[in-house]
Design a protein around this motif. Sequence first.
Motif, PDB file in Angstrom:
ATOM      1  N   ALA A   1      99.887  75.777  33.682  1.00  0.00           N
ATOM      2  CA  ALA A   1      99.824  74.707  34.696  1.00  0.00           C
ATOM      3  C   ALA A   1     100.695  73.526  34.304  1.00  0.00           C
ATOM      4  N   ARG A   2     100.729  73.195  33.045  1.00  0.00           N
ATOM      5  CA  ARG A   2     101.520  72.053  32.583  1.00  0.00           C
ATOM      6  C   ARG A   2     103.021  72.343  32.564  1.00  0.00           C
ATOM      7  N   MET A   3     103.419  73.606  32.591  1.00  0.00           N
ATOM      8  CA  MET A   3     104.841  73.969  32.610  1.00  0.00           C
ATOM      9  C   MET A   3     105.460  73.843  33.994  1.00  0.00           C
ATOM     10  N   LEU A   4     104.644  73.820  35.014  1.00  0.00           N
ATOM     11  CA  LEU A   4     105.153  73.869  36.380  1.00  0.00           C
ATOM     12  C   LEU A   4     105.909  72.594  36.748  1.00  0.00           C
ATOM     13  N   LYS A   5     107.151  72.764  37.179  1.00  0.00           N
ATOM     14  CA  LYS A   5     107.897  71.612  37.703  1.00  0.00           C
ATOM     15  C   LYS A   5     107.380  71.274  39.089  1.00  0.00           C
ATOM     16  N   GLU A   6     107.119  72.316  39.867  1.00  0.00           N
ATOM     17  CA  GLU A   6     106.503  72.170  41.179  1.00  0.00           C
ATOM     18  C   GLU A   6     105.268  73.057  41.197  1.00  0.00           C
ATOM     19  N   PRO A   7     104.119  72.510  41.542  1.00  0.00           N
ATOM     20  CA  PRO A   7     102.883  73.297  41.504  1.00  0.00           C
ATOM     21  C   PRO A   7     102.763  74.230  42.706  1.00  0.00           C
ATOM     22  N   THR A   8     103.527  75.336  42.676  1.00  0.00           N
ATOM     23  CA  THR A   8     103.484  76.320  43.748  1.00  0.00           C
ATOM     24  C   THR A   8     103.154  77.696  43.172  1.00  0.00           C
ATOM     25  N   VAL A   9     102.691  78.574  44.041  1.00  0.00           N
ATOM     26  CA  VAL A   9     102.389  79.943  43.641  1.00  0.00           C
ATOM     27  C   VAL A   9     103.648  80.628  43.126  1.00  0.00           C
ATOM     28  N   GLU A  10     104.774  80.382  43.765  1.00  0.00           N
ATOM     29  CA  GLU A  10     106.035  80.993  43.348  1.00  0.00           C
ATOM     30  C   GLU A  10     106.436  80.543  41.942  1.00  0.00           C
ATOM     31  N   GLU A  11     106.235  79.267  41.657  1.00  0.00           N
ATOM     32  CA  GLU A  11     106.561  78.740  40.325  1.00  0.00           C
ATOM     33  C   GLU A  11     105.634  79.337  39.263  1.00  0.00           C
ATOM     34  N   VAL A  12     104.381  79.528  39.612  1.00  0.00           N
ATOM     35  CA  VAL A  12     103.431  80.177  38.696  1.00  0.00           C
ATOM     36  C   VAL A  12     103.916  81.584  38.377  1.00  0.00           C
ATOM     37  N   ASP A  13     104.306  82.328  39.400  1.00  0.00           N
ATOM     38  CA  ASP A  13     104.780  83.700  39.189  1.00  0.00           C
ATOM     39  C   ASP A  13     106.048  83.734  38.345  1.00  0.00           C
ATOM     40  N   ARG A  14     106.938  82.784  38.572  1.00  0.00           N
ATOM     41  CA  ARG A  14     108.179  82.726  37.802  1.00  0.00           C
ATOM     42  C   ARG A  14     107.880  82.509  36.314  1.00  0.00           C
ATOM     43  N   TRP A  15     107.026  81.534  36.026  1.00  0.00           N
ATOM     44  CA  TRP A  15     106.687  81.257  34.630  1.00  0.00           C
ATOM     45  C   TRP A  15     105.881  82.397  34.009  1.00  0.00           C
ATOM     46  N   ALA A  16     104.983  82.990  34.778  1.00  0.00           N
ATOM     47  CA  ALA A  16     104.174  84.099  34.249  1.00  0.00           C
ATOM     48  C   ALA A  16     105.072  85.272  33.878  1.00  0.00           C
ATOM     49  N   SER A  17     106.072  85.550  34.690  1.00  0.00           N
ATOM     50  CA  SER A  17     107.009  86.636  34.371  1.00  0.00           C
ATOM     51  C   SER A  17     107.776  86.314  33.098  1.00  0.00           C
ATOM     52  N   PHE A  18     108.207  85.074  32.980  1.00  0.00           N
ATOM     53  CA  PHE A  18     108.925  84.643  31.777  1.00  0.00           C
ATOM     54  C   PHE A  18     108.038  84.796  30.540  1.00  0.00           C
ATOM     55  N   LEU A  19     106.804  84.326  30.619  1.00  0.00           N
ATOM     56  CA  LEU A  19     105.892  84.385  29.479  1.00  0.00           C
ATOM     57  C   LEU A  19     105.539  85.826  29.114  1.00  0.00           C
ATOM     58  N   ARG A  20     105.389  86.638  30.120  1.00  0.00           N
ATOM     59  CA  ARG A  20     105.051  88.033  29.834  1.00  0.00           C
ATOM     60  C   ARG A  20     106.222  88.732  29.140  1.00  0.00           C
ATOM     61  N   ARG A  21     107.416  88.389  29.546  1.00  0.00           N
ATOM     62  CA  ARG A  21     108.583  89.033  28.972  1.00  0.00           C
ATOM     63  C   ARG A  21     108.930  88.500  27.581  1.00  0.00           C
ATOM     64  N   TYR A  22     108.852  87.170  27.407  1.00  0.00           N
ATOM     65  CA  TYR A  22     109.317  86.566  26.166  1.00  0.00           C
ATOM     66  C   TYR A  22     108.228  85.954  25.299  1.00  0.00           C
ATOM     67  N   GLY A  23     107.022  85.822  25.828  1.00  0.00           N
ATOM     68  CA  GLY A  23     105.940  85.177  25.079  1.00  0.00           C
ATOM     69  C   GLY A  23     105.458  86.032  23.923  1.00  0.00           C
ATOM     70  N   GLY A  24     104.879  85.337  22.937  1.00  0.00           N
ATOM     71  CA  GLY A  24     104.425  86.060  21.752  1.00  0.00           C
ATOM     72  C   GLY A  24     103.030  86.412  21.741  1.00  0.00           C
TER      73      GLY A  24
END
Length: 97
Positions: free
Chosen positions: A74-97
């Motif tokens: 939630a704190r990473m979101l530049k804009e609090p939208t569902v699309e932004e959540v999905d974008r960050w979740a995909s990033f975290l799933r791919r590159y997160g540890g």
Amino acid sequence: VVGACNSSLRLPPEFLSRFGFHLRFQPYTREEFYEVCTRYLSDREGVSLEVARHIAEVVWDRLSHDVRVARSLARMLKEPTVEEVDRWASFLRRYGG
């Protein structure tokens, strides 16, 4: 003295003996996680209810079962939208540890 930790398995018995008793809580169920996460994000982080619900679902289903991960997302979101959540979740799933 009150202490809290996620796991006491690696703590020496001499240290643990300083506490009078130990409480162990069961992990959240999906429903409990969803409720806690949604309420926390909307009340404390100022996220809309729609986005808070989506974050709870995405974190549980794709990332982890940790409310702190939901808070961080939630704190990473530049804009609090569902699309932004999905974008960050995909990033975290791919590159997160």
